[in-house]
Design an enzyme around this catalytic site. Structure first.
Site, mmCIF file in Angstrom:
data_model
loop_
_atom_site.group_PDB
_atom_site.id
_atom_site.type_symbol
_atom_site.label_atom_id
_atom_site.label_comp_id
_atom_site.label_asym_id
_atom_site.label_seq_id
_atom_site.Cartn_x
_atom_site.Cartn_y
_atom_site.Cartn_z
ATOM 1 N N PHE A 1 0.800 -1.197 -0.046
ATOM 2 C CA PHE A 1 0.191 -0.047 -0.206
ATOM 3 C C PHE A 1 0.885 1.101 0.028
ATOM 4 O O PHE A 1 2.038 1.154 0.827
ATOM 5 C CB PHE A 1 -0.859 -0.092 1.190
ATOM 6 C CG PHE A 1 -1.872 1.060 1.040
ATOM 7 C CD1 PHE A 1 -3.023 0.991 0.454
ATOM 8 C CD2 PHE A 1 -1.623 2.173 2.062
ATOM 9 C CE1 PHE A 1 -3.991 2.028 0.267
ATOM 10 C CE2 PHE A 1 -2.819 3.492 2.031
ATOM 11 C CZ PHE A 1 -3.630 3.219 1.353
ATOM 12 N N ASP B 1 2.819 -4.901 8.275
ATOM 13 C CA ASP B 1 1.516 -4.119 8.358
ATOM 14 C C ASP B 1 0.231 -4.997 8.407
ATOM 15 O O ASP B 1 0.328 -5.717 7.423
ATOM 16 C CB ASP B 1 1.774 -3.205 7.139
ATOM 17 C CG ASP B 1 0.489 -2.292 6.998
ATOM 18 O OD1 ASP B 1 -0.709 -2.810 7.324
ATOM 19 O OD2 ASP B 1 0.412 -1.347 6.206
ATOM 20 N N TYR C 1 -10.310 0.160 11.432
ATOM 21 C CA TYR C 1 -11.288 0.553 10.612
ATOM 22 C C TYR C 1 -11.768 -0.304 9.822
ATOM 23 O O TYR C 1 -13.011 -0.263 9.255
ATOM 24 C CB TYR C 1 -11.564 2.087 10.251
ATOM 25 C CG TYR C 1 -10.284 2.501 9.366
ATOM 26 C CD1 TYR C 1 -10.255 2.021 8.066
ATOM 27 C CD2 TYR C 1 -9.568 3.313 10.196
ATOM 28 C CE1 TYR C 1 -9.175 2.571 7.262
ATOM 29 C CE2 TYR C 1 -8.333 3.761 9.112
ATOM 30 C CZ TYR C 1 -8.245 3.250 7.821
ATOM 31 O OH TYR C 1 -7.086 3.716 7.121
ATOM 32 N N LYS C 2 -11.061 -1.489 9.551
ATOM 33 C CA LYS C 2 -11.326 -2.269 8.473
ATOM 34 C C LYS C 2 -12.300 -3.521 9.044
ATOM 35 O O LYS C 2 -13.325 -3.583 9.541
ATOM 36 C CB LYS C 2 -10.410 -2.731 7.582
ATOM 37 C CG LYS C 2 -9.454 -1.559 6.938
ATOM 38 C CD LYS C 2 -8.512 -2.363 6.294
ATOM 39 C CE LYS C 2 -7.546 -1.144 5.468
ATOM 40 N NZ LYS C 2 -8.233 -0.279 4.463
#
Lengths: 448, 448
Positions: free
Chosen positions: B153, B222, B247-248
């Protein structure tokens, strides 16, 4: 709650003529206060939470601002509808994505900044790191040092040292009043607190900024104790970078996200040490190569903290129709009046103000040094310490706070603090301190 | 909402026998699902928000998790009582101060960590900076480089480059599968994504960590796309540092604070580049000299963001009695079934999976490459792009997301996603794509 051993009886047990006179003055000042009605925009007079049975006098807005009435409903809607129903669509349809700049533009007029220069997100400490590293990277090649306000809130010093370590510079602590004399051509920037968290002293932002610029250095201001309390004038005084918190005089809620100001003319040269994807020119390109966004968005880092950010946005509605100049006028009148009441009620050998009397050097708090060593009975065993005095004040419904070793802090938020609050706080303090020479054990309450 | 020009009619317009069979299979799988009842802990079947009139199939929990029912009431209480009434007292009386470590300890078992190693606060990007700089500072003196997952990412790469710039190292991008071969004695650490955000590929955390350690390098993971989706086993695999978002698959809400893991045996050597006052050994001493706290608290920075942090804490209650192993079992069954349905409903020349079929290499999402170039009618003017296809899916109540240039992402959160959801999503995708060769203008809806 029963009376705490070691202190005399609570408020209202006696009311001498001096107190009647000051209470009447307070009532008259409140009646004439053009900001008096703004108090109704806050939740303040709910359930009593202390022994006296009255609502507390809240003088800790310089640590955590009171709750604006707008917040609960707005956050409930953000949770139930924007998150719960629209979910991912809210990033665009509820304008979550642009909230950091939008809320920044709502803070901007309160600190004298034109739009497009303030972004909200991350903690004050993280923004200090961005500002100091970003400032060092804009400074001349030959710079070797950062000046830091020697009286600073500690985090500023810790973060400045880390930023210096990571950019190869040294940190030199300097009293704010000495910065103009100490700045040299090797100074990259100075990081200075606008208002000292401990004493409430207001530093000379225009003068220090000008002196730094004259030497070729940048001015980085920490506005934690001035944003929302008094005029700052960032643009007018050509400040380069600034940070501030939003949970004190801006009433954004506990740990609400902080803000970063980068003067428009410097934004193109601002290189963040935290170039997260939100600061990218095209975040959804998911480009392995970094390219900073134009404008203040390059001060963003990661995904913004939407619940806290939108709570803050709702909290800022209390400023509708309120000018910072009116806030400043009332702030000085409140702190003047509080100091007058303290003079009338508090034995001078038990507490003395360390906040400047000079309006030009006073923030929006009053700090009283309250130490057994001030007392004629200093040697007496068991004289309560400042921490114990604050505990007892809180038990009696006067909420300030305590900073080690011996400072009582009373913050005045003109949006919701009344002159009656100021009078009552001083009176209760006088009652607590007035009988202290007779105190035996020094045991204090546990209310705070 | 009227039908969008360019696409055939919506769901339910026809139901061939293959679809009836798969729908029956979905119903049987849901009936046998031991996690089926957990769905009721979420707000999912509220007001319909799209054209079909049904509640949406929400397959974007890998971007923003759905709303747990526990959150709204808890946040309302935090605002009204803890902030509104107790105000500053809540830092102690409502245990706000210790929330970063307390919530960290609630996440810890979900990622295979013993207590005392996870702290919550700041964004993922900020925590990446702490982890990478902290890792470099623990590495050997002769280290000259950081390896970064070449498929990462973007924010990980941007932040790693900033950390490298500020510590005098270089960054070298390496495919995760090549790390074991590429790591050298000059490698300080590798920063690797556990699950690739784009393809949903699960990288070999145990193997890569072991290879890094064998070369004397640290492993920094990560976990944004694995925490809450599958077993991570940080302690078991001796991971050194890790970060992840909440938040996932942890459903903490938009922009909820991220977490940092520092292995207990490394904590004493962990030097944060962001040594804010909350990481100090005695924060309220307000000491100008910095001394880091013992333990994971030294990963803190500034004042914690209480509203978001306590919303997350409430959201984590959905995990009561749920094991990550059970989540993994259902996740693989869901994604297997979705891939089977896609195979049955979607023309193979219009979309193909780029997510590994091998369970050992699959995260909890399915990514479909959906590009006009795959199609036999590639030259045909106006074939809708993947972005337009996702817009139309959303309009028809199937919410995934789109990553440029041509990836449709479907995230499967086993806590609330049903097999019926998976079947419906594939069927609607098939309907949208099946008639595409006849499409004229390619105009798409605006639903997402």
């Amino acid at each position: 709650m029963s009376e705490t051993p070691g202190f005399p009886a609570g408020a209202g047990s006696h009311e001498p003529s001096g107190a009647r006179r000051l209470a009447a003055r307070a009532a008259a000042l409140d009646a004439a206060d053009p900001l008096a009605a703004v108090r109704d925009r806050f939740v303040l007079d709910a359930a009593p939470d202390h022994a006296s049975g009255d609502a507390a006098v809240y003088l800790d807005g310089n640590s955590l601002g009171a709750l604006p009435r707008t917040v609960a409903g707005r956050v409930a809607d953000v949770i139930a509808r924007e998150w719960g129903e629209l979910r991912i669509r809210s990033w665009t349809e509820s304008s979550w994505w642009t909230a950091p700049e939008r809320v920044g533009d709502k803070i901007a007029p309160l600190i004298g900044a034109a739009p497009g220069q303030v972004v909200v997100g991350d903690s004050t400490s993280v923004n200090l790191f961005k500002a100091v590293v970003g400032g060092v990277r804009m400074a001349g090649k030959g710079c070797t040092e950062i000046l830091v306000d020697a009286t600073t809130f500690p985090t500023d010093g810790y973060i400045a040292r880390s930023a210096a370590r990571m950019t190869g510079l040294a940190v030199r602590p300097v009293e704010p009043a000495r910065i103009a004399d100490e700045v040299t051509e090797r100074t990259a920037l100075a990081l200075v607190n606008h208002v000292d968290y401990r004493t409430g002293r207001l530093n000379d932002l225009p003068g220090i900024t000008h002196a730094l610029h004259s030497a070729g250095a940048l001015a980085v201001w920490d506005l934690c104790h001035s944003a929302g309390a008094l005029p700052v004038g960032l643009d007018a005084h050509h400040v380069d970078l600034a940070v501030g918190c939003t949970y004190k005089y801006l009433n954004g809620g506990p740990g609400a996200p902080a803000f970063l100001y980068v003067r428009e003319s410097l934004q193109e040269r601002f290189e963040s040490p935290l170039p997260g994807w939100n600061s990218h020119a095209d975040p959804f390109a998911m480009d392995p190569a970094y390219a900073p966004a134009e404008g203040i968005a390059r001060g963003r880092v990661g995904t913004p903290d939407i619940l806290s950010l939108l709570a803050l946005e709702a909290a800022l509605e209390v400023w509708d129709g309120v000018s910072v100049d009116a806030v400043r006028t009332k702030s000085l009148a409140l702190t003047d009046f509080f100091l007058e009441c303290v003079g009338a009620y508090v034995p001078p050998d038990r507490a003395r103000s360390v906040t400047p009397y000079d309006h030009r050097r006073r923030g929006s708090q009053v700090s009283l040094e309250c130490s057994p060593k001030l007392s004629a009975s200093a040697e007496q065993q068991g004289t309560p310490t400042a921490g114990e005095v604050m505990d007892e004040l809180i038990r009696r419904g006067v909420v300030g706070d305590f900073r080690r070793p011996d400072v009582l802090r009373f913050g005045f938020t003109p949006l919701y603090t009344s002159f009656a609050d100021a009078e009552r706080a001083a009176r209760v303090l006088g009652e607590v301190l007035g009988a202290l020479p007779e105190v035996g054990t020094g045991a204090a309450g546990t209310g705070g």
